[in-house]
Structure formats: C-alpha cells, structure tokens
Design a protein around this motif. Structure first.
Motif, PDB file in Angstrom:
ATOM      1  N   LEU A   7      -6.304 -10.681 -18.571  1.00  0.00           N
ATOM      2  CA  LEU A   7      -6.830 -11.576 -17.222  1.00  0.00           C
ATOM      3  C   LEU A   7      -8.152 -11.799 -17.325  1.00  0.00           C
ATOM      4  N   GLN A   8      -8.502 -13.146 -17.084  1.00  0.00           N
ATOM      5  CA  GLN A   8     -10.127 -13.225 -17.369  1.00  0.00           C
ATOM      6  C   GLN A   8     -10.705 -13.966 -16.044  1.00  0.00           C
ATOM      7  N   PHE A   9     -11.799 -13.519 -15.548  1.00  0.00           N
ATOM      8  CA  PHE A   9     -12.456 -13.998 -14.279  1.00  0.00           C
ATOM      9  C   PHE A   9     -13.741 -14.293 -14.638  1.00  0.00           C
ATOM     10  N   ARG A  10     -14.361 -15.553 -14.033  1.00  0.00           N
ATOM     11  CA  ARG A  10     -15.745 -15.761 -14.083  1.00  0.00           C
ATOM     12  C   ARG A  10     -16.252 -14.700 -13.128  1.00  0.00           C
ATOM     13  N   ALA A  11     -17.269 -13.926 -13.738  1.00  0.00           N
ATOM     14  CA  ALA A  11     -18.019 -13.110 -12.797  1.00  0.00           C
ATOM     15  C   ALA A  11     -19.486 -12.628 -13.489  1.00  0.00           C
ATOM     16  N   GLU A  12     -20.387 -12.885 -12.340  1.00  0.00           N
ATOM     17  CA  GLU A  12     -21.845 -12.254 -12.867  1.00  0.00           C
ATOM     18  C   GLU A  12     -22.483 -11.294 -11.922  1.00  0.00           C
ATOM     19  N   SER A  13     -21.941 -11.062 -10.738  1.00  0.00           N
ATOM     20  CA  SER A  13     -22.729 -10.297  -9.819  1.00  0.00           C
ATOM     21  C   SER A  13     -21.891  -9.021  -9.759  1.00  0.00           C
ATOM     22  N   VAL A  14     -22.837  -8.080  -9.024  1.00  0.00           N
ATOM     23  CA  VAL A  14     -21.921  -6.635  -8.856  1.00  0.00           C
ATOM     24  C   VAL A  14     -21.155  -6.800  -7.728  1.00  0.00           C
ATOM     25  N   GLN A  15     -21.155  -7.783  -6.890  1.00  0.00           N
ATOM     26  CA  GLN A  15     -20.117  -7.898  -5.841  1.00  0.00           C
ATOM     27  C   GLN A  15     -18.945  -8.422  -6.545  1.00  0.00           C
ATOM     28  N   GLU A  16     -18.951  -9.342  -7.299  1.00  0.00           N
ATOM     29  CA  GLU A  16     -17.815  -9.822  -8.087  1.00  0.00           C
ATOM     30  C   GLU A  16     -17.064  -8.794  -8.714  1.00  0.00           C
TER      31      GLU A  16
END
Length: 102
Positions: A7-16
């Motif tokens: 499962l792949q999600f776009r995520a760049e921040s600590v919150q994400e």
C-alpha cells in the motif's frame, strides 16, 4: 506466505507519517488471518505499508474496508508481487499501469 501486497501513499511530513502509522495499526487489527502486516518504510515522498499474504486480492478488499472507515487524506496506490519477484500486479487505482517503490 506467497505474496507481498504494498500500500503506497504520498507522504512528506511528520503529520502524514503519524496518520499513516495509525492506519497501519488499524490494518494490523483488522486484516484477515491469512494476512500479516510486515512493516513500513517512509522516504522519497512516499509511505509504504507491506503486507504478506497468500490471497492479495482478498487482503486488499479488507484493506479497502479499513480505509473506508479511517479516511486517510493521502492518495492510495496498491499492488502485489510474488515474494522474490520484482514485477508488481497493480490493484488500485484501476487506471494504475506501473507501480514502483522508491
């Protein structure tokens, strides 16, 4: 187990990252017995959750039900491959033709 479902999600921040860890925990609790969450990785703008299973499509159906209740804000891509192989079979979205892990 014979397959790896990713499962792949776009995520760049600590919150994400934190939001997706919550989803990973929910998957650990809710996946069928023929599936096992095998960890995650985070980097290059993506967050991947790895699931070992003998039935990737059935496992993905269970993933979808969990995601419907959790509603992560990130966009999902999903694919699976036979363990030890490089080529993925795309599952989601239906238009996905190529799947890679960064």
């Amino acid at each position: 187990m014979r397959y790896q479902l990713v499962l792949q999600f776009r995520a760049e921040s600590v919150q994400e990252f934190d939001e997706l860890i919550v989803l990973e925990d929910l998957l650990i609790e809710n996946l069928p017995g023929n599936s096992e969450v095998d960890g995650h990785d985070f980097g290059s703008g993506e967050f991947n959750i790895f699931i070992l299973t003998d039935q990737p499509k059935e496992s993905f159906d269970a993933v979808e039900k969990t995601i419907e209740h959790y509603h992560p804000p990130q966009t999902l891509k999903a694919a699976y491959r036979e363990l030890g192989q490089d080529n993925f079979v795309a599952l989601w979205p239906p238009s996905l033709r190529e799947f890679k892990i960064a």
